[in-house]
Design a protein around this motif. Structure first.
Motif, short mmCIF file in Angstrom:
data_model
loop_
_atom_site.label_atom_id
_atom_site.label_comp_id
_atom_site.label_asym_id
_atom_site.label_seq_id
_atom_site.Cartn_x
_atom_site.Cartn_y
_atom_site.Cartn_z
N ILE A 177 -22.77 -20.86 -17.69
CA ILE A 177 -21.55 -20.60 -18.46
C ILE A 177 -20.50 -19.92 -17.58
N GLY A 193 -20.84 -22.82 -24.99
CA GLY A 193 -20.22 -21.61 -24.49
C GLY A 193 -18.72 -21.60 -24.67
N MET A 194 -18.12 -22.79 -24.71
CA MET A 194 -16.67 -22.86 -24.73
C MET A 194 -16.13 -23.15 -26.12
N ALA A 252 -18.78 -22.42 -15.30
CA ALA A 252 -17.70 -23.13 -15.99
C ALA A 252 -16.48 -22.23 -16.11
N GLY A 253 -16.73 -20.96 -16.41
CA GLY A 253 -15.62 -20.01 -16.53
C GLY A 253 -14.88 -19.85 -15.21
N VAL A 271 -24.54 -27.47 -22.85
CA VAL A 271 -24.64 -26.01 -22.78
C VAL A 271 -23.27 -25.39 -22.61
N VAL A 272 -22.49 -25.97 -21.70
CA VAL A 272 -21.16 -25.42 -21.45
C VAL A 272 -20.30 -25.53 -22.70
N VAL A 287 -15.43 -15.29 -21.64
CA VAL A 287 -16.76 -15.81 -21.35
C VAL A 287 -17.79 -14.68 -21.46
#
Lengths: 297, 280
Positions: free
Chosen positions: A181, B277-278, A184-185, B273-274, A219
């Motif tokens: 995560i 999270g987003m 991605a952030g 998964v991302v 995040v």
């Protein structure tokens, strides 16, 4: 656009189709998600051991729980577990994400896969493997610590270390999730910010402090909330590592619920524990929701 | 000054970055390696000090023993059956719900959507006892259905499908309507083919979740023949805690399908998964 001859364009027809598509999901969600929440509340107001008849007791269980030694222990153990695992897994995830996202790193996908293996693996299998690793007599970990001159430890078998040993596994398992995560952030932070910081002569630490960290705030916030929610629900790990035995040193909320419900068949009492867990998690979720609203509004 | 310092030793930075990742990666990998190594040891090697890192010859018989005489074949089969049925139906049901919310207008839409999404806030454990009672009432305790039905409800799935289906152009649906397609046909032949990547991401997600599920089957399933592999493994550990070589062989069996699915569909999985999270 077309006249009403083709009723298939009409609002009623569309709405009916929509309801038809929703029918199956609606039945399933009602039966297995929403209705059980209501039922749990009703049972929590009763004394019931499943074989005998149920007796209405009102909020007695909720009050009794506040004075219950085991419940308090389970509560504080859960809090300790949360406070110990969430920040550590967060820091670990961010650290590895920043290293892996460094421009020069090759085999990024390979490293990511390694870190993500524990995330997809089942908690039961993981806990089983760690149980063997932690074995006080023949476990690989004690052989390692002994060779390093640290001596041997009891790990799970030692009441003072049991919960911490469980927490180590939980951290080990969650770091990869947080890392993904965070990756991605990090990718979402525009490069120009770093360039601007570099022009201003910022050090690595300063550009982390003033660009990366603030930009990752949403995040981090999400991961903290998810981490807390998951920690409040920890069960599999404890169940397997303690072989299903309830002990003061490792008792957590869901384990106590399970024990009360399915070992002692005290369904009302256990449902009240469930509602306390629900309220705790709802509280955390609402805080998140509320602060998201505030940021947008 | 600082920038010069940064530029002065990129090699040191590079080397330490790789060392950090390799050490971290090994820490993640070692428990799995040790599991596989132990699963190939004999009982005597298990308790040797120093540990036997390369059991030669590897004792494959451990797997046969676990697989045949300790019923793991059955546990494995049960998990396969339940996981595949749940995966297909949960994805379909989520897509149906998502389609409805994405492409139709109807009275009560907002309230219904909330009704589904609110279940995200209900911890699974709270509903454990009522689920047990509901299935007991339905006479479905200790059956495959008990494991399958609750798994079909994924609020996240509905949410995710709605997001993806919203992106399908309205014209595409309308031209199918003009060609005489019914709504169900549109769903089947226009919507589903257009969201294949999202469907496979959700499928991988659901599969991993249901394969690893533990507390509900632990409660709902009592006969040995119906146990999914996680429950089978947990009860095996409790009964044979000295036979670590067999236990490790069992744990390997419990992990292999999910790890295979993950390695094959890694991109979709990470995307899923991302997305969770987003979604905020």
């Amino acid at each position: 656009m077309t006249p009403a001859t083709t009723s298939r364009y009409s609002f009623q027809y569309r709405a009916r189709s929509a309801y038809l598509f929703l029918l199956v999901p609606l039945v399933l969600f009602t039966l297995f998600r929403n209705l059980p929440l209501l039922v749990a509340f009703i049972i929590s107001l009763m004394d019931w051991d499943i074989v005998g008849s149920a007796k209405w007791v009102g909020f007695k269980h909720y009050l009794d729980l506040l004075k219950d030694h085991n419940f308090r222990t389970a509560f504080w153990n859960t809090i300790f577990f949360t406070v110990g695992t969430v920040p550590a897994a967060l820091a670990g995830g961010l650290f590895f994400a920043m290293v892996i996202e460094a421009r020069f790193i090759k085999f990024r996908a390979g490293f990511r896969t390694l870190f993500f293996l524990p995330v997809v693996s089942s908690m039961v299998a993981i806990a089983t493997v760690w149980n063997w690793i932690y074995n006080p007599l023949f476990g690989i970990l004690n052989q390692l610590t002994q060779q390093m001159g640290l001596g041997r430890f009891g790990w799970i078998a030692d009441d003072r270390m049991a919960l911490v040993s469980i927490m180590i596994v939980a951290i080990w398992k969650t770091i990869g999730y947080n890392m993904i995560i965070y990756m991605a952030g990090l990718n979402g932070i525009p490069q120009v910010y770093y360039e601007a910081a570099a022009i201003d002569g910022a050090t690595r630490w300063q550009s982390f402090r003033h660009v990366t960290w603030p930009m990752l705030r949403p995040v981090t916030f999400f991961l903290v909330v998810m981490g807390i929610i998951n920690s409040f629900q920890v069960f599999d790990l404890v169940y397997v590592l303690t072989s299903g035995a309830m002990k003061d040193s490792t008792n957590v909320l869901v384990f106590y619920l399970y024990h009360k419900a399915f070992a002692e068949m005290n369904l009302g009492y256990a449902s009240a524990i469930g509602y306390y867990i629900f309220i705790l998690i709802l509280g955390v979720t609402l805080v998140q929701f509320w602060s998201n609203r505030r940021k947008e509004g | 000054m600082e920038r010069q310092a940064q530029k002065a030793d990129p090699l040191l930075v590079k080397v330490s970055a790789y060392i950090i990742l390799i050490v971290g990666g090994i820490t993640m990998l070692i428990p799995f390696l040790w599991m596989i190594i132990s699963s190939l040891q004999s009982r005597a090697q298990l308790y040797q000090i120093p540990p036997v890192w390369f059991p030669v010859p590897p004792r494959w018989a451990n797997y046969t023993e676990v697989w045949v005489s300790i019923n793991f074949a059955r546990y494995f089969l049960n998990s396969c059956i339940v996981s595949s049925i749940v995966t297909v139906s949960a994805v379909l049901i989520s897509a149906m719900g998502g389609f409805s919310f994405a492409k139709y207008d109807f009275p009560g839409k907002r309230a219904l959507f909330l009704y589904f999404i609110a279940t995200l806030m209900i911890p699974y454990q709270v509903t454990l006892i009522p689920l047990f009672l509901i299935f007991r009432y339905l006479g479905l305790l200790d059956t495959y259905m008990a494991m399958i039905l609750p798994g079909m409800t994924s609020a996240f799935g509905i949410f995710m499908m709605r997001q993806f289906i919203t992106n399908i152009p309205e014209d595409l649906l309308d031209s199918a309507r003009i060609d005489g397609a019914r709504e169900a046909g549109i769903f089947w032949r226009v919507v589903l083919p257009n969201i294949k990547p999202a469907l496979s991401a959700l499928a991988v997600f659901v599969f991993v979740g249901i394969w690893n599920d533990f507390i509900w089957p632990l409660v709902a399933i009592s006969s040995d023949e119906l146990k999914p592999i996680q429950v089978g493994l947990a009860s095996f550990v409790q009964q044979h805690s000295a036979s670590w070589h067999l236990v490790m062989a069992g744990a390997t069996c419990a992990l292999v399908p999910v790890i295979l699915v993950f390695l094959l569909f890694q991109r979709q999985f990470v995307a899923g998964v991302v997305l969770t999270g987003m979604k905020e």
